[in-house]
Design a protein around this motif. Structure first.
Motif, PDB file in Angstrom:
ATOM      1  N   PHE A  79       0.832  -1.210   0.000  1.00  0.00           N
ATOM      2  CA  PHE A  79       0.000   0.000   0.000  1.00  0.00           C
ATOM      3  C   PHE A  79       0.870   1.266   0.000  1.00  0.00           C
ATOM      4  O   PHE A  79       0.492   2.302   0.549  1.00  0.00           O
ATOM      5  CB  PHE A  79      -0.944   0.032   1.210  1.00  0.00           C
ATOM      6  CG  PHE A  79      -1.636  -1.266   1.483  1.00  0.00           C
ATOM      7  CD1 PHE A  79      -2.483  -1.836   0.531  1.00  0.00           C
ATOM      8  CD2 PHE A  79      -1.443  -1.950   2.674  1.00  0.00           C
ATOM      9  CE1 PHE A  79      -3.126  -3.040   0.786  1.00  0.00           C
ATOM     10  CE2 PHE A  79      -2.084  -3.145   2.926  1.00  0.00           C
ATOM     11  CZ  PHE A  79      -2.926  -3.697   1.975  1.00  0.00           C
ATOM     12  N   GLN A 133       0.136  -0.309  10.612  1.00  0.00           N
ATOM     13  CA  GLN A 133      -0.869   0.258   9.711  1.00  0.00           C
ATOM     14  C   GLN A 133      -1.181  -0.708   8.568  1.00  0.00           C
ATOM     15  O   GLN A 133      -2.343  -0.836   8.151  1.00  0.00           O
ATOM     16  CB  GLN A 133      -0.368   1.590   9.139  1.00  0.00           C
ATOM     17  CG  GLN A 133      -0.166   2.687  10.174  1.00  0.00           C
ATOM     18  CD  GLN A 133       1.248   2.704  10.727  1.00  0.00           C
ATOM     19  OE1 GLN A 133       1.916   1.671  10.803  1.00  0.00           O
ATOM     20  NE2 GLN A 133       1.708   3.892  11.112  1.00  0.00           N
ATOM     21  N   GLN A 176      -3.711  -3.605   9.286  1.00  0.00           N
ATOM     22  CA  GLN A 176      -5.128  -3.252   9.353  1.00  0.00           C
ATOM     23  C   GLN A 176      -5.839  -3.536   8.025  1.00  0.00           C
ATOM     24  O   GLN A 176      -7.064  -3.632   7.988  1.00  0.00           O
ATOM     25  CB  GLN A 176      -5.280  -1.774   9.729  1.00  0.00           C
ATOM     26  CG  GLN A 176      -4.807  -1.470  11.137  1.00  0.00           C
ATOM     27  CD  GLN A 176      -4.734   0.027  11.430  1.00  0.00           C
ATOM     28  OE1 GLN A 176      -4.917   0.858  10.535  1.00  0.00           O
ATOM     29  NE2 GLN A 176      -4.440   0.375  12.668  1.00  0.00           N
ATOM     30  N   ARG A 177      -5.077  -3.661   6.956  1.00  0.00           N
ATOM     31  CA  ARG A 177      -5.664  -3.904   5.621  1.00  0.00           C
ATOM     32  C   ARG A 177      -5.238  -5.262   5.063  1.00  0.00           C
ATOM     33  O   ARG A 177      -5.392  -5.517   3.874  1.00  0.00           O
ATOM     34  CB  ARG A 177      -5.227  -2.792   4.657  1.00  0.00           C
ATOM     35  CG  ARG A 177      -5.616  -1.402   5.104  1.00  0.00           C
ATOM     36  CD  ARG A 177      -5.031  -0.339   4.195  1.00  0.00           C
ATOM     37  NE  ARG A 177      -5.477  -0.469   2.813  1.00  0.00           N
ATOM     38  CZ  ARG A 177      -4.970   0.258   1.807  1.00  0.00           C
ATOM     39  NH1 ARG A 177      -4.017   1.146   2.019  1.00  0.00           N
ATOM     40  NH2 ARG A 177      -5.421   0.069   0.562  1.00  0.00           N
ATOM     41  N   LEU A 178      -4.738  -6.127   5.942  1.00  0.00           N
ATOM     42  CA  LEU A 178      -4.118  -7.373   5.508  1.00  0.00           C
ATOM     43  C   LEU A 178      -4.790  -8.578   6.160  1.00  0.00           C
ATOM     44  O   LEU A 178      -5.202  -8.512   7.314  1.00  0.00           O
ATOM     45  CB  LEU A 178      -2.640  -7.331   5.914  1.00  0.00           C
ATOM     46  CG  LEU A 178      -1.669  -8.349   5.340  1.00  0.00           C
ATOM     47  CD1 LEU A 178      -1.465  -8.124   3.854  1.00  0.00           C
ATOM     48  CD2 LEU A 178      -0.320  -8.222   6.058  1.00  0.00           C
ATOM     49  N   ASN A 184      -8.541  -7.578  14.601  1.00  0.00           N
ATOM     50  CA  ASN A 184      -8.367  -6.751  13.399  1.00  0.00           C
ATOM     51  C   ASN A 184      -9.542  -5.789  13.227  1.00  0.00           C
ATOM     52  O   ASN A 184      -9.823  -5.347  12.106  1.00  0.00           O
ATOM     53  CB  ASN A 184      -8.238  -7.645  12.149  1.00  0.00           C
ATOM     54  CG  ASN A 184      -7.038  -7.269  11.300  1.00  0.00           C
ATOM     55  OD1 ASN A 184      -6.150  -6.567  11.750  1.00  0.00           O
ATOM     56  ND2 ASN A 184      -7.019  -7.718  10.065  1.00  0.00           N
ATOM     57  N   GLN A 196     -12.669  -6.328  13.242  1.00  0.00           N
ATOM     58  CA  GLN A 196     -13.701  -6.861  12.360  1.00  0.00           C
ATOM     59  C   GLN A 196     -14.730  -7.596  13.230  1.00  0.00           C
ATOM     60  O   GLN A 196     -14.451  -7.947  14.379  1.00  0.00           O
ATOM     61  CB  GLN A 196     -13.093  -7.838  11.351  1.00  0.00           C
ATOM     62  CG  GLN A 196     -11.928  -7.260  10.565  1.00  0.00           C
ATOM     63  CD  GLN A 196     -12.323  -6.711   9.214  1.00  0.00           C
ATOM     64  OE1 GLN A 196     -13.399  -6.996   8.716  1.00  0.00           O
ATOM     65  NE2 GLN A 196     -11.438  -5.931   8.617  1.00  0.00           N
ATOM     66  N   GLN A 220     -12.814 -11.487   6.792  1.00  0.00           N
ATOM     67  CA  GLN A 220     -12.347 -10.122   6.960  1.00  0.00           C
ATOM     68  C   GLN A 220     -12.534  -9.314   5.677  1.00  0.00           C
ATOM     69  O   GLN A 220     -12.505  -9.839   4.575  1.00  0.00           O
ATOM     70  CB  GLN A 220     -10.860 -10.113   7.330  1.00  0.00           C
ATOM     71  CG  GLN A 220     -10.566 -10.661   8.696  1.00  0.00           C
ATOM     72  CD  GLN A 220      -9.111 -10.496   9.068  1.00  0.00           C
ATOM     73  OE1 GLN A 220      -8.509  -9.479   8.755  1.00  0.00           O
ATOM     74  NE2 GLN A 220      -8.551 -11.503   9.715  1.00  0.00           N
ATOM     75  N   GLU A 221     -12.688  -8.012   5.869  1.00  0.00           N
ATOM     76  CA  GLU A 221     -12.737  -7.091   4.744  1.00  0.00           C
ATOM     77  C   GLU A 221     -11.342  -6.492   4.617  1.00  0.00           C
ATOM     78  O   GLU A 221     -11.054  -5.415   5.145  1.00  0.00           O
ATOM     79  CB  GLU A 221     -13.793  -6.001   4.978  1.00  0.00           C
ATOM     80  CG  GLU A 221     -14.076  -5.151   3.759  1.00  0.00           C
ATOM     81  CD  GLU A 221     -14.543  -5.954   2.547  1.00  0.00           C
ATOM     82  OE1 GLU A 221     -14.104  -5.641   1.429  1.00  0.00           O
ATOM     83  OE2 GLU A 221     -15.324  -6.907   2.721  1.00  0.00           O
ATOM     84  N   ALA A 222     -10.458  -7.215   3.947  1.00  0.00           N
ATOM     85  CA  ALA A 222      -9.080  -6.761   3.753  1.00  0.00           C
ATOM     86  C   ALA A 222      -8.876  -6.340   2.302  1.00  0.00           C
ATOM     87  O   ALA A 222      -9.728  -6.577   1.439  1.00  0.00           O
ATOM     88  CB  ALA A 222      -8.112  -7.875   4.138  1.00  0.00           C
ATOM     89  N   ASP A 223      -7.751  -5.705   2.036  1.00  0.00           N
ATOM     90  CA  ASP A 223      -7.403  -5.315   0.664  1.00  0.00           C
ATOM     91  C   ASP A 223      -6.369  -6.251   0.056  1.00  0.00           C
ATOM     92  O   ASP A 223      -6.278  -6.367  -1.171  1.00  0.00           O
ATOM     93  CB  ASP A 223      -6.851  -3.885   0.648  1.00  0.00           C
ATOM     94  CG  ASP A 223      -7.913  -2.863   1.035  1.00  0.00           C
ATOM     95  OD1 ASP A 223      -9.038  -2.958   0.514  1.00  0.00           O
ATOM     96  OD2 ASP A 223      -7.613  -1.986   1.863  1.00  0.00           O
ATOM     97  N   LYS A 253      -9.806  -7.501  -4.928  1.00  0.00           N
ATOM     98  CA  LYS A 253      -8.795  -7.732  -3.898  1.00  0.00           C
ATOM     99  C   LYS A 253      -7.522  -8.323  -4.525  1.00  0.00           C
ATOM    100  O   LYS A 253      -7.571  -8.958  -5.579  1.00  0.00           O
ATOM    101  CB  LYS A 253      -9.324  -8.695  -2.833  1.00  0.00           C
ATOM    102  CG  LYS A 253     -10.668  -8.304  -2.251  1.00  0.00           C
ATOM    103  CD  LYS A 253     -10.632  -6.961  -1.548  1.00  0.00           C
ATOM    104  CE  LYS A 253     -11.963  -6.650  -0.877  1.00  0.00           C
ATOM    105  NZ  LYS A 253     -11.946  -5.332  -0.194  1.00  0.00           N
TER     106      LYS A 253
END
Length: 297
Positions: free
Chosen positions: A66, A76, A79-81, A107, A109, A149-152, A183
């Motif tokens: 990111f 940080q 949080q997106r992983l 996380n 979630q 999870q809603e991750a990127d 994703k």
């Protein structure tokens, strides 16, 4: 597909004392892409992933997720992983359901209907204590938590280890659903058929170095197509250039051989002049490509 990668590795290196575990690892992973990361045990796959997770520090090169450096900004980034290891260790006195909820809360979630659906699909009994779980069930707990999870960015390191074929297919369907939602997925696996079925591009690592990256279609030039053909006359195919392992077939005027990609068109043109009556062509597989590099060891 976005032109800006979520994961960027450039000349990544890692030394453990005098041993160079990673010599030169360079590749990118983009949004909406499933990237297959393959190589034998000891090639450097898990070391690379541990660096991405901020668990160990690289000795050289660049690693960003990111747009952030993975070591300095690991909090940080996490949080997106979402991450699933190949060997899952759980709290033995908690139930599977409690562990899934704990992993989600850690996380920020929540347990959702998607979580319940995954528990049902994977056939997990969430009321049993983790100490009673087989390896496959421990793996399911981690997969359900990650896929809820809603991750990127999703990292799967040998994720289907211990799963039965039905659950492997469920995992593959879940990954393709993540891809449709834009994703990014990094999949490290030794199951080449799994990689071949799911991945848009692959990177092959050997002795700490990435030796080839690209789509499977683009890499097929490195391997040969296997052909079984029956002709209408007694033409001797051994006279053709670019053929390998030529053997007569069981029937009259039948031949079996493999042919280089750059010779395939000319070979087919010549064979057509001799009245092809039956033809079977098998394109090269990821396993062929993999062995192309590793048979030399």
């Amino acid at each position: 597909m976005s032109t800006t990668p979520l994961l960027h590795l450039q000349h990544l290196q890692k030394n453990f004392g005098h041993f160079r575990a990673l010599k030169d690892v360079t590749f990118d992973v983009y949004p909406g892409e499933v990237f297959g990361f393959i190589g034998p045990n000891g090639a450097g796959k898990s070391t690379t992933i541990r660096i991405l997770l901020g668990l160990i520090r690289a000795s050289g090169g660049t690693a960003t997720l990111f747009g952030r450096p993975v070591w300095q900004d690991s909090v940080q980034i996490h949080q997106r992983l979402a991450y699933v290891p190949g060997d899952v260790y759980l709290w033995p006195n908690l139930t599977g359901g409690e562990i899934i909820d704990l992993l989600l809360r850690m996380n920020d979630q929540a347990h959702t209907t998607q979580t319940d659906t995954l528990i049902h699909q994977f056939g997990l009994d969430p009321t049993k204590k983790a100490r009673t779980y087989s390896k496959g069930n421990r793996q399911k707990v981690a997969l359900i938590a990650a896929l809820s999870q809603e991750a990127d960015f999703y990292i799967f390191d040998e994720p289907t280890s211990g799963l039965d074929p039905l659950n492997e297919r469920l995992f593959q369907a879940a990954v393709l659903a993540l891809k449709k939602r834009g994703k990014a997925v990094l999949l490290s696996s030794h199951i080449l058929s799994e990689v071949e079925r799911m991945c848009d591009r692959i990177g092959i690592i050997r002795e700490g170095q990435i030796i080839e990256t690209g789509s499977l279609a683009a890499m097929r030039h490195l391997t040969r197509t296997t052909v079984t053909v029956t002709l209408g006359d007694d033409f001797d195919v051994t006279t053709l250039p670019g053929l390998h392992a030529v053997t007569p077939g069981h029937a009259a005027c039948e031949w079996q051989f493999s042919v280089d990609a750059d010779s395939l068109a000319a070979t087919m043109t010549t064979l057509a002049e001799h009245h092809i009556t039956a033809l079977q062509s098998t394109p090269p597989t990821l396993e062929d490509l993999f062995m192309h590099y590793y048979a030399k060891e």
